[in-house]
Write an enzyme that holds these catalytic residues in place. Structure first.
Site, mmCIF file in Angstrom:
data_model
loop_
_atom_site.group_PDB
_atom_site.id
_atom_site.type_symbol
_atom_site.label_atom_id
_atom_site.label_comp_id
_atom_site.label_asym_id
_atom_site.label_seq_id
_atom_site.Cartn_x
_atom_site.Cartn_y
_atom_site.Cartn_z
ATOM 1 N N ARG A 175 0.844 -1.215 0.000
ATOM 2 C CA ARG A 175 0.000 0.000 0.000
ATOM 3 C C ARG A 175 0.871 1.253 0.000
ATOM 4 N NH1 ARG A 175 -2.856 -3.676 -0.739
ATOM 5 N NH2 ARG A 175 -4.992 -3.989 -0.007
ATOM 6 N N SER A 249 -10.343 -0.657 3.543
ATOM 7 C CA SER A 249 -9.593 -0.927 4.776
ATOM 8 C C SER A 249 -9.118 0.407 5.351
ATOM 9 C CB SER A 249 -8.366 -1.775 4.497
ATOM 10 O OG SER A 249 -8.728 -3.019 3.967
ATOM 11 N N GLU A 345 -4.623 3.702 6.406
ATOM 12 C CA GLU A 345 -4.355 3.552 4.972
ATOM 13 C C GLU A 345 -4.756 4.811 4.200
ATOM 14 O OE1 GLU A 345 -5.245 -0.549 3.031
ATOM 15 O OE2 GLU A 345 -6.172 0.945 1.744
HETATM 16 N N1 EPU Z 1 -10.850 -10.606 10.569
HETATM 17 C C1 EPU Z 1 -11.439 -10.662 11.798
HETATM 18 N N2 EPU Z 1 -12.448 -9.789 12.063
HETATM 19 C C2 EPU Z 1 -12.881 -8.874 11.171
HETATM 20 C C3 EPU Z 1 -12.251 -8.823 9.918
HETATM 21 C C4 EPU Z 1 -11.232 -9.689 9.629
HETATM 22 O O1 EPU Z 1 -11.097 -11.477 12.633
HETATM 23 O O2 EPU Z 1 -13.784 -8.107 11.478
HETATM 24 C C5 EPU Z 1 -9.766 -11.557 10.256
HETATM 25 C C6 EPU Z 1 -10.316 -12.795 9.597
HETATM 26 O O3 EPU Z 1 -9.705 -13.912 10.151
HETATM 27 C C7 EPU Z 1 -9.870 -12.682 8.169
HETATM 28 C C8 EPU Z 1 -8.601 -11.873 8.307
HETATM 29 O O4 EPU Z 1 -8.856 -10.977 9.375
HETATM 30 O O5 EPU Z 1 -9.611 -13.922 7.632
HETATM 31 C C9 EPU Z 1 -8.241 -11.091 7.062
HETATM 32 O O6 EPU Z 1 -9.377 -10.415 6.575
HETATM 33 P P1 EPU Z 1 -9.612 -10.254 5.000
HETATM 34 O O7 EPU Z 1 -9.387 -11.549 4.319
HETATM 35 O O8 EPU Z 1 -10.909 -9.569 4.800
HETATM 36 O O9 EPU Z 1 -8.430 -9.344 4.549
HETATM 37 P P2 EPU Z 1 -7.863 -8.023 5.210
HETATM 38 O O10 EPU Z 1 -6.502 -8.331 5.682
HETATM 39 O O11 EPU Z 1 -8.820 -7.446 6.165
HETATM 40 C C10 EPU Z 1 -6.742 -7.198 2.995
HETATM 41 C C11 EPU Z 1 -6.667 -5.885 2.281
HETATM 42 C C12 EPU Z 1 -7.944 -5.641 1.506
HETATM 43 C C13 EPU Z 1 -8.105 -6.778 0.496
HETATM 44 C C14 EPU Z 1 -8.152 -8.103 1.264
HETATM 45 C C15 EPU Z 1 -8.201 -9.284 0.327
HETATM 46 C C16 EPU Z 1 -5.249 -4.454 3.634
HETATM 47 C C17 EPU Z 1 -5.187 -3.321 4.594
HETATM 48 N N3 EPU Z 1 -6.471 -4.820 3.252
HETATM 49 O O12 EPU Z 1 -7.800 -7.055 3.936
HETATM 50 O O13 EPU Z 1 -7.796 -4.432 0.787
HETATM 51 O O14 EPU Z 1 -9.307 -6.622 -0.249
HETATM 52 O O15 EPU Z 1 -6.968 -8.237 2.077
HETATM 53 O O16 EPU Z 1 -6.960 -9.460 -0.273
HETATM 54 O O17 EPU Z 1 -4.216 -4.965 3.237
HETATM 55 C C18 EPU Z 1 -8.180 -2.112 0.994
HETATM 56 O O18 EPU Z 1 -6.952 -1.966 1.008
HETATM 57 O O19 EPU Z 1 -8.961 -1.110 1.054
HETATM 58 C C19 EPU Z 1 -8.743 -3.445 0.960
HETATM 59 C C20 EPU Z 1 -10.047 -3.678 1.076
#
Ligand code: EPU
Length: 349
Positions: A175, A249, A345
């Site tokens: 990012r 995010s 972010e």
């Molecule tokens: N989780 C929780 N509680 C929550 C949300 C998430 O426990 O309320 C845990 C879950 O175990 C889940 C893990 O966090 O498996 C990861 O969540 P997710 O797969 O939704 O991915 P993320 O790390 O939250 C990142 C990117 C997203 C991107 C997704 C998919 C960042 C900051 N965010 O989110 O990007 O779509 O992976 O690859 O790196 C963005 O940057 O705006 C964005 C949406």
């Protein structure tokens, strides 16, 4: 109101006291003293040469999907609306496509697939514009922009000169790019070229995609199928900015040392974490926020999205200051419990 550019130039499309509420996906209220609609690289040069705008501070606005507006903006807002998409080259190992910085990112992803050019499907439904994509090296479901990036054109806001930057010059990170460092606010991205590798290979390593593949019994899904899966996954857990204001995010996933991670696991064995190739460990910020009990909580009109704690939303009538107050409270409680500083972010203005 249309304001004149330099004598020989076509007029710039400029407005004074323009509301930015519809131009940021959080739907936050703010007013730009001057807003210039930038429809071409020539428009950027006209701004540079302009008697009033030339020396004024500038604020570059794409789709407004990565900003939190906490106040009115005195700088001249350049709203990038440069359109156009085309296939520019076929190489033995890739297709090169080019898109104007003002094109909505998702529309370009869908268009490439319609042209029979796969490669961007994992990046479907990411809000924002093509020009904003390299700024924060957007990424999702195992693919980052840098993996599909060829080069970009940008116009320097002091000299008016166009420069072409390749991936190395963009200094992409998680990012992150040179446009968040020393080029921040200094040059306007006008065109982005993407490299779609041949032969196409699906990227299905991300857990939720692997699960979809197993559920559907599709051993060899095509790019269109992956596009549909990504859209379905995102729609199920991320709010549509057209319906609920948000900036995706809100925090980056923090990266800690293996030792720090072991320490946290000792106290919180459930913590969601991903070992990185360099020995560090990325932690799921959503999990950390959730663990501190924030899901569904609010400060004024700003809230933590009920289906995903990493996303802050405008529940109606939120002000930027409320979003920032909520974000700070989350940062403090995550720091208090885990000793980890969450980094926002979006750009906070
Ligand atoms: N989780 C929780 N509680 C929550 C949300 C998430 O426990 O309320 C845990 C879950 O175990 C889940 C893990 O966090 O498996 C990861 O969540 P997710 O797969 O939704 O991915 P993320 O790390 O939250 C990142 C990117 C997203 C991107 C997704 C998919 C960042 C900051 N965010 O989110 O990007 O779509 O992976 O690859 O790196 C963005 O940057 O705006 C964005 C949406």
């Amino acid at each position: 109101m249309a304001a004149g550019g330099s004598a020989a130039a076509a007029p710039l499309h400029a407005e004074t006291r323009a509301s930015l509420r519809d131009f940021n996906t959080f739907g936050l209220p703010a007013v730009a003293q001057t807003l210039v609609h930038v429809r071409s690289a020539a428009d950027v040069r006209r701004v540079v040469d302009h008697p009033q705008y030339g020396l004024a501070a500038k604020f570059i606005l794409g789709g407004g999907s990565n900003v939190v507006l906490t106040r009115d903006v005195d700088a001249v807002v350049l709203k990038v609306e440069i359109l156009g998409r085309r296939i520019v080259e076929e190489r033995a190992d890739a297709w090169i496509v080019e898109a104007g910085a003002g094109e909505p990112w998702h529309d370009v992803v869908a268009w490439t697939l319609e042209q029979g050019l796969p490669g961007l499907e994992n990046l479907a439904l990411i809000p924002g514009t093509v020009g904003a994509a390299p700024v924060q090296n957007i990424g999702a479901y195992g693919v980052e922009l840098k993996d599909r990036f060829e080069s970009l054109d940008a116009v320097d806001l002091v000299t008016g000169r166009t420069v072409t930057l390749d991936a190395a010059a963009c200094r992409f990170g998680y990012r992150h790019s040179v446009f968040k460092e020393h080029l921040a606010g200094k040059s306007v991205i006008t065109q982005v070229r993407l490299r779609l590798p041949k032969p196409w290979q699906p990227v299905l390593g991300y857990l939720e995609l692997a699960r979809k593949a197993a559920e559907c019994g599709a051993a060899a899904p095509d790019a269109r199928t992956i596009f549909d899966w990504v859209c379905a996954i995102r729609r199920a857990k991320l709010p549509d900015p057209a319906a609920v204001g948000n900036a995706g995010s809100f925090f980056k996933n923090p990266v800690v040392s293996a030792e720090q991670c072991r320490d946290i696991i000792g106290r919180d064995p459930e913590i969601v974490h991903y070992p990185m190739p360099d020995g560090t460990v990325k932690l799921a910020a959503g999990w950390l926020i959730d663990a501190c009990g924030w899901k569904g909580k609010s400060v004024g009109g700003a809230g933590v999205y009920d289906k995903h704690s990493l996303v802050l939303v405008n529940r109606g009538g939120a002000r930027g200051s409320e979003v920032v107050t909520l974000a700070r409270a989350i940062q403090e409680s995550v720091y208090g419990r885990f000793g980890i500083r969450l980094e926002p972010e979006p750009v906070i203005v």
